[in-house]
Design a protein around this motif. Structure first.
Motif, PDB file in Angstrom:
ATOM      1  N   VAL A   1       0.685  -1.213  -0.010  1.00 53.63           N
ATOM      2  CA  VAL A   1       0.096   0.003   0.025  1.00 53.63           C
ATOM      3  C   VAL A   1       0.945   1.252   0.155  1.00 53.63           C
ATOM      4  CG1 VAL A   1      -1.922   1.274   0.952  1.00 53.63           C
ATOM      5  CG2 VAL A   1      -1.722  -1.506   1.223  1.00 53.63           C
ATOM      6  N   THR A   2       0.573   2.188  -1.044  1.00 58.93           N
ATOM      7  CA  THR A   2       1.467   3.285  -1.218  1.00 58.93           C
ATOM      8  C   THR A   2       0.752   4.422  -0.268  1.00 58.93           C
ATOM      9  OG1 THR A   2       0.192   4.170  -2.789  1.00 58.93           O
ATOM     10  CG2 THR A   2       1.954   2.456  -3.317  1.00 58.93           C
ATOM     11  N   ASP A   3       1.390   5.657  -0.297  1.00 56.17           N
ATOM     12  CA  ASP A   3       0.799   6.790   0.238  1.00 56.17           C
ATOM     13  C   ASP A   3      -0.358   7.510  -0.250  1.00 56.17           C
ATOM     14  OD1 ASP A   3       2.855   6.712   2.321  1.00 56.17           O
ATOM     15  OD2 ASP A   3       4.127   8.280   1.037  1.00 56.17           O
ATOM     16  N   ASN A   4      -0.822   6.798  -1.479  1.00 58.27           N
ATOM     17  CA  ASN A   4      -1.933   7.410  -2.101  1.00 58.27           C
ATOM     18  C   ASN A   4      -3.211   6.666  -1.384  1.00 58.27           C
ATOM     19  OD1 ASN A   4      -0.476   8.454  -4.208  1.00 58.27           O
ATOM     20  ND2 ASN A   4      -0.914   6.998  -5.755  1.00 58.27           N
ATOM     21  N   CYS A   5      -3.177   5.963  -0.514  1.00 57.38           N
ATOM     22  CA  CYS A   5      -4.252   5.466  -0.002  1.00 57.38           C
ATOM     23  C   CYS A   5      -4.960   6.499   1.128  1.00 57.38           C
ATOM     24  CB  CYS A   5      -3.667   4.157   1.027  1.00 57.38           C
ATOM     25  SG  CYS A   5      -5.031   3.432   1.930  1.00 57.38           S
ATOM     26  N   ARG A   6      -6.340   6.367   0.968  1.00 60.16           N
ATOM     27  CA  ARG A   6      -6.973   7.622   1.661  1.00 60.16           C
ATOM     28  C   ARG A   6      -7.760   6.883   2.931  1.00 60.16           C
ATOM     29  NH1 ARG A   6      -4.266  10.509  -0.950  1.00 60.16           N
ATOM     30  NH2 ARG A   6      -3.337  10.461   1.093  1.00 60.16           N
ATOM     31  N   LYS A   7      -7.602   5.561   2.932  1.00 59.63           N
ATOM     32  CA  LYS A   7      -8.451   4.691   3.854  1.00 59.63           C
ATOM     33  C   LYS A   7      -9.780   5.222   4.130  1.00 59.63           C
ATOM     34  CE  LYS A   7      -8.514   3.850   9.011  1.00 59.63           C
ATOM     35  NZ  LYS A   7      -8.234   4.151  10.370  1.00 59.63           N
ATOM     36  N   CYS A   8     -10.390   4.912   2.767  1.00 52.64           N
ATOM     37  CA  CYS A   8     -11.527   5.358   2.189  1.00 52.64           C
ATOM     38  C   CYS A   8     -12.766   4.456   3.149  1.00 52.64           C
ATOM     39  CB  CYS A   8     -11.893   5.414   0.680  1.00 52.64           C
ATOM     40  SG  CYS A   8     -11.454   3.817   0.052  1.00 52.64           S
ATOM     41  N   MET A   9     -13.884   5.059   3.073  1.00 54.88           N
ATOM     42  CA  MET A   9     -15.042   4.391   3.901  1.00 54.88           C
ATOM     43  C   MET A   9     -15.406   3.126   2.930  1.00 54.88           C
ATOM     44  SD  MET A   9     -17.239   7.708   4.894  1.00 54.88           S
ATOM     45  CE  MET A   9     -18.550   6.824   5.902  1.00 54.88           C
ATOM     46  N   GLY A  10     -15.350   3.221   1.568  1.00 55.41           N
ATOM     47  CA  GLY A  10     -15.814   2.048   1.009  1.00 55.41           C
ATOM     48  C   GLY A  10     -14.867   0.752   1.238  1.00 55.41           C
ATOM     49  N   LYS A  11     -13.604   0.599   1.747  1.00 53.98           N
ATOM     50  CA  LYS A  11     -12.771  -0.292   1.729  1.00 53.98           C
ATOM     51  C   LYS A  11     -12.772  -1.288   0.886  1.00 53.98           C
ATOM     52  CE  LYS A  11     -12.912  -0.043   7.034  1.00 53.98           C
ATOM     53  NZ  LYS A  11     -13.737   1.397   7.209  1.00 53.98           N
ATOM     54  N   ALA A  12     -12.692  -0.530  -0.576  1.00 54.22           N
ATOM     55  CA  ALA A  12     -12.821  -1.712  -1.775  1.00 54.22           C
ATOM     56  C   ALA A  12     -11.748  -2.806  -1.643  1.00 54.22           C
ATOM     57  CB  ALA A  12     -12.766  -0.711  -3.050  1.00 54.22           C
ATOM     58  N   CYS A  13     -10.594  -2.329  -1.537  1.00 52.09           N
ATOM     59  CA  CYS A  13      -9.474  -3.483  -1.192  1.00 52.09           C
ATOM     60  C   CYS A  13      -9.700  -4.418  -0.118  1.00 52.09           C
ATOM     61  CB  CYS A  13      -8.141  -2.481  -0.979  1.00 52.09           C
ATOM     62  SG  CYS A  13      -8.087  -1.750   0.681  1.00 52.09           S
ATOM     63  N   GLN A  14     -10.233  -4.132   0.983  1.00 53.59           N
ATOM     64  CA  GLN A  14     -10.372  -5.200   1.997  1.00 53.59           C
ATOM     65  C   GLN A  14     -11.345  -5.795   1.658  1.00 53.59           C
ATOM     66  OE1 GLN A  14     -11.745  -3.414   5.784  1.00 53.59           O
ATOM     67  NE2 GLN A  14     -10.172  -4.862   6.921  1.00 53.59           N
ATOM     68  N   ASN A  15     -12.650  -5.467   1.177  1.00 58.36           N
ATOM     69  CA  ASN A  15     -13.789  -6.132   0.578  1.00 58.36           C
ATOM     70  C   ASN A  15     -13.370  -7.150  -0.590  1.00 58.36           C
ATOM     71  OD1 ASN A  15     -15.339  -4.789   2.507  1.00 58.36           O
ATOM     72  ND2 ASN A  15     -15.923  -3.135   1.198  1.00 58.36           N
ATOM     73  N   SER A  16     -12.491  -6.898  -1.445  1.00 53.94           N
ATOM     74  CA  SER A  16     -12.030  -7.872  -2.312  1.00 53.94           C
ATOM     75  C   SER A  16     -11.267  -8.909  -2.092  1.00 53.94           C
ATOM     76  CB  SER A  16     -11.543  -6.879  -3.434  1.00 53.94           C
ATOM     77  OG  SER A  16     -10.135  -6.353  -3.135  1.00 53.94           O
ATOM     78  N   CYS A  17     -10.594  -8.702  -0.907  1.00 54.13           N
ATOM     79  CA  CYS A  17      -9.646  -9.668  -0.698  1.00 54.13           C
ATOM     80  C   CYS A  17     -10.364 -10.868   0.178  1.00 54.13           C
ATOM     81  CB  CYS A  17      -8.599  -9.448   0.477  1.00 54.13           C
ATOM     82  SG  CYS A  17      -7.493 -10.574   1.121  1.00 54.13           S
ATOM     83  N   HIS A  18     -10.170 -12.035  -0.362  1.00 51.53           N
ATOM     84  CA  HIS A  18     -10.692 -13.482   0.178  1.00 51.53           C
ATOM     85  C   HIS A  18      -9.946 -14.205   1.054  1.00 51.53           C
ATOM     86  CE1 HIS A  18     -13.814 -12.629  -3.178  1.00 51.53           C
ATOM     87  NE2 HIS A  18     -12.972 -12.906  -3.862  1.00 51.53           N
ATOM     88  N   PHE A  19      -8.492 -13.464   1.457  1.00 49.03           N
ATOM     89  CA  PHE A  19      -7.782 -14.135   2.254  1.00 49.03           C
ATOM     90  C   PHE A  19      -7.792 -13.552   3.617  1.00 49.03           C
ATOM     91  CE2 PHE A  19      -6.833 -14.898  -2.212  1.00 49.03           C
ATOM     92  CZ  PHE A  19      -7.106 -16.255  -2.173  1.00 49.03           C
ATOM     93  N   GLY A  20      -8.261 -12.675   3.999  1.00 44.78           N
ATOM     94  CA  GLY A  20      -8.240 -11.825   5.134  1.00 44.78           C
ATOM     95  C   GLY A  20      -6.809 -11.102   5.205  1.00 44.78           C
TER      96      GLY A  20
END
Length: 482
Positions: free
Chosen positions: A96-115
Motif C-alpha cells: 500500500v502506497t501513500d496514495n491510500c486515503r483509508k476510504c470508507m468503501g474499503k474496496a481493497c479489504q472487501n475484495s480480498c478473500h484471504f483476510g
C-alpha cells in the motif's frame, strides 16, 4: 548505495580479470583468497552494509569464475544465485502506497478473500503472510494506491522458474530453468551469474593443447565497424588459441541441413520448429516434450563447426564465444556428440585477453568463413532467411509461412498453438532472446547501439550463396543431425 548497472558490471569484470590473471600466472589456488581483499580493500564499505558482506560476495563470484557453484553445492545448472548479494528486494509483492486515503468503501479489504488486508490509523495494510498475490486489491482500489512490486529477476523469467525462500533470497528451480540468462542482467544487485570455464581453458592452452575458438555471428559489430572477425582472430591467436573460425559458417551448415528437413516436412504437411537456439530447445524439452517430433534434428551452428574441427583433428578442443548463456548448457549436454567443449561469453574471453595485455585492434577482413546469410543467423528472422535462401538454391518452394518468434513470450505462444493444432504458420523460428542472438544476455552493447556497425560489417562480406560457400569445407566427413 551505488547499484547502477555500470557498477555491477565493473565488479563482475574485475573478478573475471583477477581470476584470469592468476590462472595465466599459475597462482590461482595460492592467491585466489586474496581477490576479495584486493577488490574491496576497506576499511569503509562501498555498496553494502559492511566490507565483510562485500568480500563474501566477491568470494562467491570467484567460485563462479572458476566454474563452481557459489556456495559449494552440487548443481549442473549454469545460472546460479549469489546468495550473499540477494537481499535488498522487497519480499511483499503488493504494498500500500501513500496514495491510500483509508476510504470508507474499503474496496481493497472487501475484495480480498484471504483476510490479508486490515486498516491501521492512516491507511490499509497488507499482511504478506496471508497475501496470495492475486492482485484483486490493486484492481479494486479507486486511487491506484496499491502497487505491484515484482522483482526484476522474476519479471523477466519467461518460464516462471524463480521463487524465493523464507528469507526472501532468490531460488532458481533447476527443473524449470531454460538457462536463457535473462535474469542475470536484470538484477540491480548483480545477485545472479553464470559459471565460467575460463580457468579450464587457460590451463588447456598453457598445457599446449590445440584450442580452437569459434566466434558467434552476433559478435560482429559489437566493438565498432573497424573491429572485424580478422581483429578477433589476431587477438585470440595472441591469447593462445590455435585458430579461430567464424560460426557464421555453422549458420550456413545448419541452414543447408534444415532446408532439406523443411522441404520434406512441407510436402508431408508437417509443421516444424528450428533447433539452433539452446534456450528454445530447452523450453521444448522441459515444457512441450510432446512437440519434440516437430523440432528439427539439425544441430546448432556451434555444434556443426565443432564437429567439422573434430573431424579434421579429434584431439582439438573447441571453444564457442558469444553473447549466449544457454550455449553453456548446450555444451554440457552429453546427448549431443562432438559439440563445443567449452563456451565463453564476450566478457569472459575479454577478461582472458586483458589479463595478458591483449586488446582488439582494427584489422581488414581478407577472408571470411560464412556467407552473408550465415552472418545474419544472429538476427531475429536470420535463421528463417538463411533456410529460405537454401530452399531457393535447391529449387524448392519458398512460398512458406514462418512464424518468427522474438523473446520467450512469443516462443511460448507459438509452441502452445502448435500443441493444440492451431498454428497458422508452417514453421516456427524460435529465439528466446528478444531480437535474436544479438540480444543475448552477455552482449557487449544493446542491439540498437551496434546495429549500424553490424550492418556495415555484414554488407562488406562477399555475395556467395550458402551452398557455394559450403563447397570449400569437408561437409561429407561429419553429420549435421542429432
Amino acid at each position: 548505495m551505488v547499484t547502477n548497472d555500470a557498477t555491477v558490471l565493473r565488479i563482475k569484470h574485475d573478478v573475471l580479470y583477477e581470476v584470469a590473471k592468476l590462472a595465466w600466472e599459475g597462482e590461482l589456488e595460492e592467491k585466489k583468497s586474496d581477490i576479495p581483499y584486493k577488490i574491496i580493500p576497506g576499511p569503509q564499505a562501498q555498496f553494502r552494509c559492511c566490507i565483510y558482506k562485500e568480500r563474501e560476495i566477491i568470494r562467491q563470484r570467484v567460485r563462479l569464475a572458476e566454474g563452481k557453484c557459489p556456495k559449494g553445492m552440487d548443481s549442473r545448472n549454469v545460472v546460479q544465485v549469489i546468495n550473499a548479494a540477494c537481499e535488498e528486494c522487497p519480499i511483499a509483492s503488493y504494498v500500500v502506497t501513500d496514495n491510500c486515503r483509508k476510504c470508507m468503501g474499503k474496496a481493497c479489504q472487501n475484495s480480498c478473500h484471504f483476510g490479508a488486508i486490515s486498516m491501521n490509523e492512516t491507511r490499509a495494510h497488507i499482511d504478506p503472510n496471508k497475501c496470495k498475490e492475486c492482485g484483486k486489491c490493486a484492481q479494486a482500489c479507486p486511487y491506484n494506491a496499491i502497487a505491484h512490486l515484482e522483482r526484476p529477476c522474476k519479471k523477466v523469467c519467461p518460464v516462471d522458474a524463480i521463487t524465493y525462500d523464507e528469507y526472501g533470497v532468490c531460488v532458481i528451480d533447476e527443473k524449470k530453468c531454460i538457462q536463457c540468462g535473462a535474469c542475470i542482467h536484470s538484477c540491480p544487485f548483480g545477485a545472479i551469474g553464470s559459471k565460467t570455464f575460463m580457468v579450464d581453458i587457460i590451463r588447456l592452452i598453457k598445457a599446449g593443447k590445440k584450442v580452437v575458438a569459434m566466434v558467434a555471428p552476433a559478435v560482429e559489430g559489437q566493438f565498432g565497424s573497424n573491429i572485424t572477425t580478422a581483429s578477433w582472430k589476431n587477438a585470440l591467436k595472441k591469447t593462445g588459441f590455435s585458430d579461430m573460425i567464424e560460426v557464421a559458417l555453422g549458420g550456413d551448415m545448419t541452414a543447408a541441413a534444415e532446408a532439406e528437413e523443411w522441404a520434406k516436412a512441407y510436402k508431408e504437411g508437417k509443421k516444424m520448429t528450428t533447433s539452433c537456439c539452446p534456450a528454445f530447445v530447452n523450453m521444448i524439452k522441459q515444457y512441450y516434450p510432446m512437440l519434440l517430433d516437430h523440432m528439427s534434428t539439425t544441430v546448432s551452428p556451434m555444434c556443426g563447426v565443432s564437429r567439422m574441427i573434430k573431424a579434421e583433428d579429434p584431439e582439438a578442443i573447441t571453444v564457442f564465444i558469444g553473447p549466449c548463456t544457454a550455449k553453456k548448457s548446450e555444451s554440457l549436454d552429453l546427448n549431443i556428440t562432438g559439440n563445443a567443449d567449452y563456451v565463453l561469453t564476450i566478457g569472459e574471453v575479454r577478461a582472458m585477453m586483458r589479463a595478458k595485455g591483449i586488446e582488439l585492434e582494427p584489422a581488414e577482413n581478407t577472408e571470411q568463413d560464412g556467407s552473408v546469410f550465415g552472418k545474419r543467423f544472429g538476427n531475429g528472422g536470420g535463421v528463417a532467411g538463411a533456410v529460405i535462401q537454401c530452399l531457393k538454391e535447391m529449387g524448392e518452394n519458398t512460398d512458406i509461412n514462418v512464424m518468427k518468434c522474438s523473446g520467450g513470450a512469443e516462443c511460448k505462444k507459438a509452441l502452445l498453438l502448435l500443441k493444440v493444432g492451431k498454428l497458422p504458420a508452417d514453421f516456427i523460428e524460435g529465439m528466446v532472446c528478444t531480437g535474436g542472438c544479438v540480444g543475448g544476455p552477455s552482449r557487449h552493447k544493446t542491439e540498437m547501439e551496434f546495429k549500424k556497425d553490424r550492418d556495415t560489417l555484414i554488407a562488406a562480406a562477399d555475395g556467395r550463396e550458402v551452398h557455394e560457400n559450403l563447397k570449400n569445407y569437408p561437409m561429407d566427413k561429419f553429420s549435421m543431425h542429432r
